[in-house]
Structures are given as C-alpha cells and as structure tokens.
Design a protein around this motif. Structure first.
Motif, short mmCIF file in Angstrom:
data_model
loop_
_atom_site.label_atom_id
_atom_site.label_comp_id
_atom_site.label_asym_id
_atom_site.label_seq_id
_atom_site.Cartn_x
_atom_site.Cartn_y
_atom_site.Cartn_z
N ILE A 119 -7.01 -32.85 -50.79
CA ILE A 119 -5.61 -32.68 -51.20
C ILE A 119 -5.00 -31.46 -50.52
O ILE A 119 -3.92 -31.54 -49.91
CB ILE A 119 -5.52 -32.55 -52.73
CG1 ILE A 119 -6.06 -33.81 -53.41
CG2 ILE A 119 -4.08 -32.32 -53.16
CD1 ILE A 119 -6.13 -33.71 -54.92
N CYS A 120 -5.69 -30.32 -50.62
CA CYS A 120 -5.18 -29.09 -49.99
C CYS A 120 -5.05 -29.25 -48.49
O CYS A 120 -4.07 -28.80 -47.89
CB CYS A 120 -6.11 -27.92 -50.31
SG CYS A 120 -5.91 -27.26 -51.97
N VAL A 123 -2.01 -31.41 -47.50
CA VAL A 123 -0.75 -30.78 -47.85
C VAL A 123 -0.42 -29.62 -46.92
O VAL A 123 0.74 -29.41 -46.54
CB VAL A 123 -0.80 -30.30 -49.32
CG1 VAL A 123 0.34 -29.34 -49.62
CG2 VAL A 123 -0.73 -31.49 -50.26
N TRP A 211 1.90 -41.61 -53.12
CA TRP A 211 1.29 -40.67 -52.18
C TRP A 211 0.33 -39.71 -52.85
O TRP A 211 -0.68 -39.31 -52.27
CB TRP A 211 2.38 -39.90 -51.43
CG TRP A 211 2.90 -40.66 -50.26
CD1 TRP A 211 4.11 -41.30 -50.15
CD2 TRP A 211 2.23 -40.90 -49.02
NE1 TRP A 211 4.22 -41.91 -48.93
CE2 TRP A 211 3.09 -41.68 -48.21
CE3 TRP A 211 0.98 -40.53 -48.53
CZ2 TRP A 211 2.73 -42.08 -46.93
CZ3 TRP A 211 0.63 -40.93 -47.24
CH2 TRP A 211 1.49 -41.70 -46.46
N ALA A 212 0.63 -39.29 -54.08
CA ALA A 212 -0.26 -38.37 -54.78
C ALA A 212 -1.65 -38.98 -54.92
O ALA A 212 -2.67 -38.29 -54.75
CB ALA A 212 0.30 -38.03 -56.15
N TYR A 213 -1.72 -40.29 -55.20
CA TYR A 213 -3.02 -40.93 -55.36
C TYR A 213 -3.67 -41.21 -54.01
O TYR A 213 -4.89 -41.20 -53.88
CB TYR A 213 -2.86 -42.22 -56.15
CG TYR A 213 -2.18 -42.01 -57.49
CD1 TYR A 213 -2.57 -40.96 -58.32
CD2 TYR A 213 -1.14 -42.83 -57.91
CE1 TYR A 213 -1.93 -40.75 -59.54
CE2 TYR A 213 -0.51 -42.64 -59.13
CZ TYR A 213 -0.91 -41.59 -59.94
OH TYR A 213 -0.29 -41.38 -61.14
N ILE A 215 -3.72 -39.25 -51.47
CA ILE A 215 -4.36 -38.06 -50.92
C ILE A 215 -5.46 -37.53 -51.83
O ILE A 215 -6.04 -36.47 -51.54
CB ILE A 215 -3.33 -36.95 -50.65
CG1 ILE A 215 -2.69 -36.46 -51.95
CG2 ILE A 215 -2.27 -37.43 -49.67
CD1 ILE A 215 -1.75 -35.29 -51.75
N GLY A 216 -5.74 -38.23 -52.94
CA GLY A 216 -6.91 -37.84 -53.72
C GLY A 216 -6.69 -37.48 -55.17
O GLY A 216 -7.66 -37.19 -55.88
N VAL A 217 -5.46 -37.47 -55.67
CA VAL A 217 -5.24 -37.20 -57.09
C VAL A 217 -5.77 -38.38 -57.90
O VAL A 217 -5.48 -39.53 -57.58
CB VAL A 217 -3.74 -36.99 -57.38
CG1 VAL A 217 -3.50 -36.80 -58.88
CG2 VAL A 217 -3.22 -35.78 -56.60
N LEU A 273 -10.12 -32.25 -58.96
CA LEU A 273 -8.95 -31.77 -58.23
C LEU A 273 -9.35 -30.54 -57.43
O LEU A 273 -10.29 -29.83 -57.79
CB LEU A 273 -7.80 -31.40 -59.18
CG LEU A 273 -6.88 -32.51 -59.67
CD1 LEU A 273 -5.87 -31.92 -60.65
CD2 LEU A 273 -6.16 -33.19 -58.54
N ASP A 274 -8.62 -30.25 -56.36
CA ASP A 274 -8.85 -29.01 -55.62
C ASP A 274 -8.46 -27.83 -56.51
O ASP A 274 -7.47 -27.88 -57.24
CB ASP A 274 -8.01 -28.98 -54.34
CG ASP A 274 -8.42 -30.08 -53.37
OD1 ASP A 274 -9.43 -30.75 -53.64
OD2 ASP A 274 -7.74 -30.24 -52.35
N LEU A 325 6.00 -35.21 -53.70
CA LEU A 325 4.91 -35.90 -54.39
C LEU A 325 5.32 -36.34 -55.80
O LEU A 325 5.05 -37.48 -56.20
CB LEU A 325 3.68 -35.01 -54.45
CG LEU A 325 2.99 -34.72 -53.13
CD1 LEU A 325 1.81 -33.77 -53.33
CD2 LEU A 325 2.52 -36.01 -52.46
#
Length: 348
Positions: A119-120, A123, A211-213, A215-217, A273-274, A325
């Motif tokens: 995620i980080c 972003v 998009w949030a999901y 990238i890994g959320v 989460l990161d 996001l």
C-alpha cells in the motif's frame, strides 16, 4: 672535384596508417552494464537512508517524516546523476528520467526485504519520482557549473539525517477533510435502511474493483448494527481478521445514520495494513461517516459523507491521495448498496 655521388640526406617518410592509429588514444574500456550502475548506486543510497529511518511513528528517524519523504528520493536522484556524470556528460533529459528508475528500484528493494508494504509503495511512488527528478536536476546543474560536485553530494546525503533528528520536536500539522457521494436506488427507503444496518456475506466481486482494495486494503465482509448497553454500535468485519466498531451518534430511522470509528489494539492484526497507513494511527484516521436517505420518485437517494484526518509534513500530497481513495471507495460502496437493495426489493 669528386665525381662520386653525394649521399642523399635522409628524408622523413610520410606517416603510415599504422603509425597514425598507434598515435591515437586507446579506447576507453567500460564496465559491463555501465549504464545500469548509476541507477543501482542511487537506489542503494536511498535504501541505506531507509534503514536509518526506521524509527517509530512520531519519533526521530521515522520513515513518515518530511526529511525522509522529501530528501531520500532527492538523494537517490542526486547520487544517480553524479555517478553517471563520472562516466560521461549526460543531458537534461537524463537528469529527469534516470532518478525515476532509481527510485523505482529503491521501492522494489524495500518490498523484497519486507521493509515496506504494498500500500505504502504504490501510494508514494509518484511523490518519490518527482522528488528524485528534482535531486537529479540539482546535481546535474552542480556538475555543469561548479568544480565541487562531491562536497555537494556529501552535504545532500547528510541533510536528511540532520533534519530527521530534530523534525519530531516541531508541531505536526493536521488537516481535516471530507468527501460526499450520492446515488439513486430504485428501492424504498425501508429496504435501503435495512441493508445499511444489516449487511452480511459481502463477496469480493461486489466491491473488489475499488482502488483501495486493489492496492491491498482488506475488503469488507459484514457490518451489522447492534443494540448494546452503550447504545447502538455497528460491528464491522473485514478480511484478514480486521474488526472495529462504529459508534452510532445520530440515529433517525429511514432518514439518517451517523457514526464515529473506534479501533482497539487488535483491530488490525500484524500484516493486515501497512504501519504507516494504519487507520487510527499517528498519521491517518477516519473520523466519522454518515448515510442520508431522501425519498425520490421511484426510489431513494442515498448519500454518503466520510471525514478523515491526515497528519504529515506532506499533507498537500497525502490528502489528495486520501481524497482519491476514499472518494473512489464511497462510489463503490454506494454501488454495492444500490445493487443489494434493488435485488432484494425485486425479490420481495
């Protein structure tokens, strides 16, 4: 008078092709993959800074400090250009695009050794590319107009370490923002209200293209409003065993529901989460959300309002990422409630 022929004076012979070639300087031998070494060294320099910036959130040498976010990619770009200039003169275009590649290599390296999460990484890449180009352009200018590129590079590399030690002593800026989205649902308010407060078995295909999901959320699984001794509480479950409460602060049946978020120490298991984007953490938090139902001809208008906080030295960038996001998330969650409500209404 002698009649013997006089010896002829020696004459210089014209240079042959062989002798002319011998007079030329020998060709410069370069290391294999010489074009790649400046990029690799620049990425390595940023990686060393990342190791140094391993402090806890809000403390000295945290990776979310402005001294790292701004200057680590700039150092990456400066080192890349300096190493390339030692081989041969480069153009201004090189000063811009080479740091992009070097910072990308740096980010990939942090992912491979599990220093950063996906995620980080996703972003922050645009920000790193921009700052890397600034560092590359600055070093390119130094190499062209001065005779002291090496001292400049050393100063550049030490600056983030100096600032990383003193920056946490300064007040941390805080920015509160919100976003709203609206959708029309061809279903009565009673049906929409029920779905808002009792939604279960959410399938990834229903929300997974946000998009949030991507990238890994973790994706949502269920959200059920319950009556508790402290009042109404919406119990939320996500994938990866993520769970938290939404404390209802405004309850107007069939019209409006609003809540604030409450996170416990075990709400986000390790790896869910990161650390840098942890909801409810030092740098980011969800404040409250609300759904408003308005009867319309043939159905119901549903509006979502989401509020959040960002607390970084680069709020101008972090807040835009949050806007994108969370705005995208709001559109997809409204679409989810639209499909669910219309389907159940048609079945009834």
């Amino acid at each position: 008078m002698s009649t013997e022929p006089e010896e002829a004076a020696p004459r210089e012979l014209p240079p042959t092709a062989t002798s002319a070639a011998e007079m030329q300087e020998p060709p410069i031998r370069r290391m294999p993959f010489a074009w790649f070494w400046p990029l690799l060294v620049g990425a390595a320099a940023a990686f060393v800074l990342r190791i140094a910036f391993s402090g806890l959130p809000g403390q000295r040498f945290s990776a979310m400090l402005g001294s790292f976010i701004y200057l680590a990619p700039a150092v990456c770009g400066a080192v890349t250009v300096y190493m390339a200039e030692r081989i041969e003169r480069r153009g201004w275009g090189y000063y811009i695009w080479a740091p992009w590649v070097a910072t990308a290599l740096f980010v990939v390296g942090t992912l491979l050794v599990y220093i950063e999460g996906m995620i980080c990484a996703i972003v922050i890449v645009p920000m790193f590319a921009f700052m890397g180009s600034l560092g590359g352009l600055a070093m390119g200018l130094v190499c062209r107009v001065t005779n002291w590129p090496r001292p400049a590079l050393y100063s550049f590399a030490v600056l983030p370490l100096l600032l990383g030690a003193i920056e946490p002593q300064l007040p941390n800026p805080e920015l509160i923002s919100k976003t709203s989205r609206t959708v029309f649902i061809a279903a009565p308010a009673e049906r929409v209200w029920h779905e808002l407060n009792d939604v279960r078995d959410i399938r990834p295909t229903e929300v997974g293209d946000a998009w949030a999901y991507r990238i890994g959320v973790p994706m949502p699984v269920a959200a059920v409003t319950e009556q508790t001794p402290e009042g109404r509480v919406r119990k939320v479950q996500w994938q990866k065993n993520v769970h938290f409460d939404e404390i209802v602060t405004d309850w107007q049946p069939l019209q409006r529901v609003e809540w604030r978020y409450r996170f416990s120490p075990d709400s986000f298991p390790a790896g869910a989460l990161d650390d840098h984007v942890l909801i409810g953490g030092h740098y980011f938090d969800l404040r409250d959300s609300a759904y408003t139902l308005t009867p319309r001809e043939g159905g119901t208008e549903l509006r979502i309002d989401v509020s959040w906080r960002v607390s970084t030295r680069f709020n101008w960038y972090a807040d835009r990422v949050a806007h994108f996001l969370l705005g995208d998330f709001s559109e997809h969650i409204l679409r989810f409630y639209k499909v669910r409500s219309e389907a159940t209404a048609a079945a009834a």
